[in-house]
Design a protein around this motif. Structure first.
Motif, PDB file in Angstrom:
ATOM      1  N   MET A 115       0.834  -1.203   0.000  1.00 31.09           N
ATOM      2  CA  MET A 115       0.000   0.000   0.000  1.00 31.09           C
ATOM      3  C   MET A 115       0.866   1.250   0.000  1.00 31.09           C
ATOM      4  N   GLN A 116       1.920   1.236   0.807  1.00 29.98           N
ATOM      5  CA  GLN A 116       2.818   2.389   0.856  1.00 29.98           C
ATOM      6  C   GLN A 116       3.532   2.589  -0.478  1.00 29.98           C
ATOM      7  N   GLU A 117       3.928   1.483  -1.112  1.00 28.54           N
ATOM      8  CA  GLU A 117       4.598   1.583  -2.412  1.00 28.54           C
ATOM      9  C   GLU A 117       3.635   2.119  -3.477  1.00 28.54           C
ATOM     10  N   PHE A 118       2.377   1.696  -3.395  1.00 31.11           N
ATOM     11  CA  PHE A 118       1.388   2.211  -4.345  1.00 31.11           C
ATOM     12  C   PHE A 118       1.150   3.695  -4.119  1.00 31.11           C
ATOM     13  N   LYS A 119       1.034   4.091  -2.853  1.00 36.07           N
ATOM     14  CA  LYS A 119       0.814   5.507  -2.525  1.00 36.07           C
ATOM     15  C   LYS A 119       1.983   6.367  -2.990  1.00 36.07           C
ATOM     16  N   THR A 170      -2.934  13.504  -3.639  1.00 37.28           N
ATOM     17  CA  THR A 170      -2.931  14.948  -3.365  1.00 37.28           C
ATOM     18  C   THR A 170      -1.826  15.682  -4.111  1.00 37.28           C
ATOM     19  N   ALA A 171      -0.934  14.938  -4.770  1.00 39.50           N
ATOM     20  CA  ALA A 171       0.175  15.595  -5.477  1.00 39.50           C
ATOM     21  C   ALA A 171      -0.308  16.199  -6.788  1.00 39.50           C
ATOM     22  N   PRO A 172       0.143  17.389  -7.150  1.00 33.11           N
ATOM     23  CA  PRO A 172      -0.321  18.041  -8.376  1.00 33.11           C
ATOM     24  C   PRO A 172       0.293  17.458  -9.647  1.00 33.11           C
ATOM     25  N   GLU A 173       1.483  16.871  -9.533  1.00 37.86           N
ATOM     26  CA  GLU A 173       2.154  16.376 -10.743  1.00 37.86           C
ATOM     27  C   GLU A 173       1.505  15.077 -11.229  1.00 37.86           C
ATOM     28  N   ALA A 174       1.647  14.860 -12.523  1.00 35.07           N
ATOM     29  CA  ALA A 174       1.089  13.655 -13.134  1.00 35.07           C
ATOM     30  C   ALA A 174       1.821  12.422 -12.617  1.00 35.07           C
ATOM     31  N   ILE A 175       1.092  11.322 -12.457  1.00 32.55           N
ATOM     32  CA  ILE A 175       1.710  10.091 -11.964  1.00 32.55           C
ATOM     33  C   ILE A 175       2.324   9.321 -13.121  1.00 32.55           C
ATOM     34  N   ASN A 176       3.242   8.402 -12.791  1.00 29.87           N
ATOM     35  CA  ASN A 176       3.770   7.454 -13.759  1.00 29.87           C
ATOM     36  C   ASN A 176       2.787   6.301 -13.816  1.00 29.87           C
ATOM     37  N   HIS A 177       1.982   6.274 -14.865  1.00 31.54           N
ATOM     38  CA  HIS A 177       0.868   5.330 -14.934  1.00 31.54           C
ATOM     39  C   HIS A 177       1.335   3.880 -14.890  1.00 31.54           C
ATOM     40  N   GLU A 178       2.405   3.552 -15.585  1.00 27.72           N
ATOM     41  CA  GLU A 178       2.886   2.169 -15.633  1.00 27.72           C
ATOM     42  C   GLU A 178       3.357   1.702 -14.260  1.00 27.72           C
ATOM     43  N   LYS A 179       4.107   2.581 -13.563  1.00 30.56           N
ATOM     44  CA  LYS A 179       4.583   2.211 -12.236  1.00 30.56           C
ATOM     45  C   LYS A 179       3.424   2.081 -11.255  1.00 30.56           C
ATOM     46  N   ALA A 180       2.470   3.001 -11.350  1.00 30.39           N
ATOM     47  CA  ALA A 180       1.308   2.947 -10.465  1.00 30.39           C
ATOM     48  C   ALA A 180       0.517   1.669 -10.699  1.00 30.39           C
ATOM     49  N   MET A 181       0.364   1.290 -11.968  1.00 30.11           N
ATOM     50  CA  MET A 181      -0.366   0.064 -12.281  1.00 30.11           C
ATOM     51  C   MET A 181       0.359  -1.158 -11.717  1.00 30.11           C
ATOM     52  N   GLU A 208       2.358  -1.298  -9.128  1.00 29.12           N
ATOM     53  CA  GLU A 208       2.230  -1.317  -7.673  1.00 29.12           C
ATOM     54  C   GLU A 208       0.819  -1.687  -7.238  1.00 29.12           C
ATOM     55  N   PHE A 209      -0.165  -1.240  -8.010  1.00 30.91           N
ATOM     56  CA  PHE A 209      -1.555  -1.604  -7.690  1.00 30.91           C
ATOM     57  C   PHE A 209      -1.744  -3.100  -7.853  1.00 30.91           C
ATOM     58  N   GLY A 210      -1.137  -3.684  -8.887  1.00 31.18           N
ATOM     59  CA  GLY A 210      -1.203  -5.135  -9.075  1.00 31.18           C
ATOM     60  C   GLY A 210      -0.571  -5.870  -7.906  1.00 31.18           C
ATOM     61  N   ASP A 211       0.572  -5.376  -7.431  1.00 34.59           N
ATOM     62  CA  ASP A 211       1.225  -5.988  -6.272  1.00 34.59           C
ATOM     63  C   ASP A 211       0.330  -5.906  -5.037  1.00 34.59           C
ATOM     64  N   LEU A 212      -0.347  -4.761  -4.886  1.00 37.44           N
ATOM     65  CA  LEU A 212      -1.237  -4.580  -3.741  1.00 37.44           C
ATOM     66  C   LEU A 212      -2.404  -5.563  -3.796  1.00 37.44           C
ATOM     67  N   LEU A 213      -3.022  -5.699  -4.957  1.00 40.78           N
ATOM     68  CA  LEU A 213      -4.128  -6.652  -5.107  1.00 40.78           C
ATOM     69  C   LEU A 213      -3.664  -8.078  -4.820  1.00 40.78           C
ATOM     70  N   PHE A 214      -2.497  -8.435  -5.339  1.00 40.78           N
ATOM     71  CA  PHE A 214      -1.976  -9.786  -5.140  1.00 40.78           C
ATOM     72  C   PHE A 214      -1.760 -10.064  -3.654  1.00 40.78           C
ATOM     73  N   SER A 215      -1.241  -9.073  -2.926  1.00 39.67           N
ATOM     74  CA  SER A 215      -1.008  -9.259  -1.492  1.00 39.67           C
ATOM     75  C   SER A 215      -2.327  -9.338  -0.723  1.00 39.67           C
ATOM     76  N   LEU A 216      -3.352  -8.599  -1.161  1.00 39.56           N
ATOM     77  CA  LEU A 216      -4.668  -8.678  -0.519  1.00 39.56           C
ATOM     78  C   LEU A 216      -5.304 -10.046  -0.746  1.00 39.56           C
ATOM     79  N   VAL A 217      -5.154 -10.576  -1.956  1.00 44.29           N
ATOM     80  CA  VAL A 217      -5.640 -11.935  -2.243  1.00 44.29           C
ATOM     81  C   VAL A 217      -4.942 -12.931  -1.321  1.00 44.29           C
ATOM     82  N   ASN A 218      -3.641 -12.740  -1.136  1.00 49.27           N
ATOM     83  CA  ASN A 218      -2.863 -13.617  -0.269  1.00 49.27           C
ATOM     84  C   ASN A 218      -3.384 -13.574   1.161  1.00 49.27           C
TER      85      ASN A 218
END
Length: 270
Positions: free
Chosen positions: A181-185, A191-202, A204-214
């Motif tokens: 969750m911290q890595e995804f955040k 709240t940050a004004p700058e654009a996110i890195n979509h690929e990296k965010a995706m 990290e979100f996948g890692d978060l989902l995988f850990s929640l499934v676990n």
């Protein structure tokens, strides 16, 4: 382990006769019905997937009459595939049934041999080890590539656990969830004004989902079922919102969020 004979089934003749009836009807349809004559293994595939999801819905609703109906549809598909294969001189329904019987005997040495397995985890571990000895090059080889991602994550984790690759305690898994969750955040700061890195965010979100499934697996929650129950709950509440607001002469798409929340909160109390 000494095998205990199965309890005699007084209804076995009726069951065998019903299965024989299905085989006869399948033969008649394949030879006489224009639609059934045209079907191939490939043309039936998407229909089988649809029937499987319909069975899943019936199970979640605990609708036993519907479960019976959907099981019949899937049984028909199994017989249909075997009939087509027999026309191609590949195999027939007897080959299919004998193959699964042989597989079950082989994968249950604690029943049909002298292996000891007194709990579910040992049985599952033995199952995966036997698969590796009988030709599978990877424990994960049996996970279909076309599975939905959430279901695939569950199966991957189950199979890895079967050979001992798993966390020891659920607390460790929750720590991993919080870490992800911290890595995804860090990649997706809302709240940050700058654009996110979509690929990296995706990623990290996948890692978060995988850990929640676990973690869900560790506390005996089926993530697929849990999410589907939430889907159904949302649908029920949203349809209430649509119906009840229409009764009051209001139109979806023209109401404010605050107006819609009134109906949504009523639906939550039903």
């Amino acid at each position: 382990m000494k095998q205990v004979p199965a309890t005699p089934d007084p209804n076995r003749p009726a069951k065998l006769e019903a299965f024989n009836r299905l085989l006869t009807i399948m033969d008649e349809l394949r030879e006489n019905c224009p639609w059934d004559k045209k079907q191939t293994l490939e043309s039936l595939r998407h229909l089988t997937i649809e029937e499987t999801y319909e069975l899943s819905d019936a199970i979640l609703e605990n609708d036993l009459p519907e479960i019976k109906k959907e099981l019949g549809d899937l049984m028909l598909h199994n017989v249909f595939y075997a009939r087509i294969a027999s026309e191609q001189k590949a195999f027939d329904i007897a080959d299919v049934l004998n193959a699964i019987c042989d597989k079950l005997i082989e994968r249950h040495p604690h029943i049909y041999s002298d292996v000891v397995a007194n709990d579910e985890e040992t049985v599952k571990s033995n199952w995966e080890k036997i698969k590796l000895k009988t030709g599978n090059k990877s424990v994960l080889q049996g996970v279909p590539g076309s599975l939905p991602a959430l279901v695939k994550a569950i199966r991957i984790q189950d199979k890895a656990r079967g050979v001992g690759f798993d966390w020891e305690r659920k607390e460790q898994v929750w720590e991993k969830v919080e870490e992800e969750m911290q890595e995804f955040k860090a990649e997706f700061n809302a709240t940050a004004p700058e654009a996110i890195n979509h690929e990296k965010a995706m990623a990290e979100f996948g890692d978060l989902l995988f850990s929640l499934v676990n973690y869900a697996r560790f506390i005996n929650i089926d993530p697929e079922e849990a999410l589907e129950r939430t889907n159904k709950k949302f649908i029920k509440r949203f349809q209430y919102l649509e119906t009840e607001s229409a009764k009051d002469g209001k139109t979806m798409g023209e109401m404010t969020l605050a107006e819609m929340d009134v109906y949504w909160n009523r639906a939550k109390n039903l």
